[in-house]
Design a protein around this motif. Structure first.
Motif, short mmCIF file in Angstrom:
data_model
loop_
_atom_site.label_atom_id
_atom_site.label_comp_id
_atom_site.label_asym_id
_atom_site.label_seq_id
_atom_site.Cartn_x
_atom_site.Cartn_y
_atom_site.Cartn_z
N LEU A 1 0.80 -1.23 0.00
CA LEU A 1 0.00 0.00 0.00
C LEU A 1 0.84 1.28 0.00
O LEU A 1 0.35 2.33 -0.38
N THR A 2 2.09 1.21 0.45
CA THR A 2 2.91 2.41 0.49
C THR A 2 4.15 2.19 -0.38
O THR A 2 4.41 1.07 -0.81
N ASP A 3 4.92 3.26 -0.62
CA ASP A 3 6.16 3.02 -1.37
C ASP A 3 7.39 3.41 -0.54
O ASP A 3 8.35 3.97 -1.05
N PHE A 4 7.33 3.10 0.74
CA PHE A 4 8.52 3.29 1.58
C PHE A 4 9.64 2.36 1.12
O PHE A 4 9.39 1.30 0.55
N ASN A 5 10.86 2.75 1.43
CA ASN A 5 12.02 1.91 1.16
C ASN A 5 11.91 0.60 1.96
O ASN A 5 11.54 0.63 3.14
N PRO A 6 12.20 -0.56 1.33
CA PRO A 6 12.10 -1.84 2.05
C PRO A 6 12.91 -1.88 3.36
O PRO A 6 12.56 -2.62 4.28
N VAL A 7 13.98 -1.07 3.43
CA VAL A 7 14.81 -1.05 4.65
C VAL A 7 13.97 -0.73 5.88
O VAL A 7 14.15 -1.32 6.95
N PHE A 8 12.99 0.20 5.74
CA PHE A 8 12.15 0.58 6.88
C PHE A 8 11.38 -0.63 7.41
O PHE A 8 11.24 -0.83 8.61
N PHE A 9 10.88 -1.43 6.47
CA PHE A 9 10.08 -2.60 6.89
C PHE A 9 10.97 -3.66 7.55
O PHE A 9 10.57 -4.31 8.49
N ALA A 10 12.19 -3.80 7.00
CA ALA A 10 13.12 -4.78 7.60
C ALA A 10 13.47 -4.37 9.03
O ALA A 10 13.41 -5.18 9.96
N ILE A 11 13.79 -3.08 9.21
CA ILE A 11 14.13 -2.59 10.55
C ILE A 11 12.90 -2.69 11.46
O ILE A 11 13.00 -3.12 12.61
N GLY A 12 11.72 -2.30 10.93
CA GLY A 12 10.48 -2.38 11.69
C GLY A 12 10.21 -3.80 12.17
O GLY A 12 9.86 -4.03 13.33
N GLY A 13 10.40 -4.76 11.27
CA GLY A 13 10.17 -6.16 11.62
C GLY A 13 11.12 -6.62 12.72
O GLY A 13 10.72 -7.27 13.69
#
Lengths: 179, 180
Positions: free
Chosen positions: B152-164
């Motif tokens: 749904l968003t186009d954030f950089n995948p790095v944010f999701f990896a760090i978030g996880g």
């Protein structure tokens, strides 16, 4: 020069955050295809296929290809070395200061959340690749033949554990004849 | 094993491994366990499992661990360079000519089929990874949230990896198993 430095930076970042082998670099490569003019999404799908049918670590194959399209020979070598640089440094530091790395609870807790996140990111990249593959078929009948191939290969892979080599051979021959 | 032999052995392994890191294990086993008896099978499998659960490419991580085990830090660097060298040479040659061939109709048709096969290979690898990583409600939730947010968003995948990773750190209970 600035663009080359940016390429190295993007691949270093990819190396550090891609957990789970070569395919874990896909979300980051996809992101690069969208944000920069180094290579297109069509290039990306093609060089994943090339990376599969040539020997060597898939992540290195993809990085060399991506880097070559962006900045020629130096780009390919640079992207590959940038990709492995930080994980190599990390492992050498771990071996030096924390030889019992497998027993470390902090590492285990980080990976507890990082691996499901990586699964989600790879899953989404695979969906985009699927969309791109389906859009590459020119007519409805060819699209249906493509979906038939997808169903056949999924069945052979999950039911009979057919190896990537055979899946690619069947896919390539089927493509030449029907797609 | 001398540094030079280690380098040559890893070049041979890199040049023969069709299918990446997983395809490399039997070749490594043949070279280091069967032929030279430099390391036991158990330890090899332990290093392989460790290579999978760290950042980076499984094949390269494995080369670093094995090289370090046999010849220290120099061995680690030599083995890692050896395993990536054939890839870089082969792919550079292919990439140099690829766009010239990519316009041929027959090549495009073969690649449409290959691309479908690649999707299936990724699906299977992802399935194996998910079976190991999605073991409880928390991990399944992280997977679902990252999947939805990255669609749904186009954030950089790095944010999701760090978030996880952060979510895992905060939410991981004592049930995180002893042997991962």
């Amino acid at each position: 020069m600035a663009d080359f430095a940016l390429l190295l930076f993007e691949f270093m970042k990819t190396g550090l955050f891609a957990v789970g082998g070569g395919y874990a670099t896909l979300p980051y490569l996809y992101d690069m295809a969208v944000r920069f003019d180094w290579f297109t999404l069509d290039d990306l799908t093609n060089f994943i296929a090339v990376s599969e049918v040539t020997p060597g670590p898939i992540g290195i194959n993809m990085a060399t290809f991506a880097g070559y399209l962006a900045h020629g020979v130096i780009g390919g070598v640079g992207a590959s070395l940038a990709l492995v640089f930080l994980p190599t440094l990390l492992i050498l530091l771990l071996l030096r200061f924390m030889p019992d790395v497998t027993e470390n609870t902090l590492m285990r807790r980080v990976f507890y959340g990082l691996i499901p996140a990586a699964c989600g990111l790879i899953f989404v990249s695979a969906l985009y690749l699927l969309k791109n593959a389906l859009l590459s078929f020119e007519t409805t009948s060819v699209t249906l033949l493509g979906i038939a191939l997808l169903a056949l290969l999924l069945f052979l892979s999950f039911r009979f554990r057919l190896s990537p080599f055979w899946l690619l051979l069947i896919g390539g021959v089927y493509g030449l004849i029907f797609l | 094993m001398s540094l030079f032999t280690l380098f040559i052995t890893y070049i041979k392994i890199g040049a023969q491994a069709f299918g990446g890191g997983y395809a490399m294990l039997p070749l490594i086993e043949n070279a280091f366990v069967t032929k030279h008896r430099l390391i036991g099978e158990d330890e090899l499998y332990r290093l392989f499992a460790l290579s999978q659960s760290l950042p980076g490419l499984i094949a390269v991580n494995m080369a670093i661990f094995l090289g370090h085990r046999l010849r220290g830090f120099a061995g680690a660097v030599v083995a890692a360079c050896g395993v990536i060298l054939p890839s870089i040479v082969i792919i550079t040659l292919i990439a140099a000519f690829f766009r010239r061939f990519a316009d041929i109709d027959a090549v495009q048709r073969v690649f449409r089929g290959l691309n479908i096969a690649v999707l299936v290979i990724i699906a299977h690898a992802l399935w194996k990874m998910a079976k190991k990583g999605l073991t409880d409600i928390v991990t399944m939730l992280i997977f679902a949230v990252v999947t939805a947010a990255s669609l749904l968003t186009d954030f950089n995948p790095v944010f999701f990896a760090i978030g996880g990773a952060l979510a895992g750190l905060l939410l991981a209970g004592r049930e995180v198993k002893e042997d991962g």
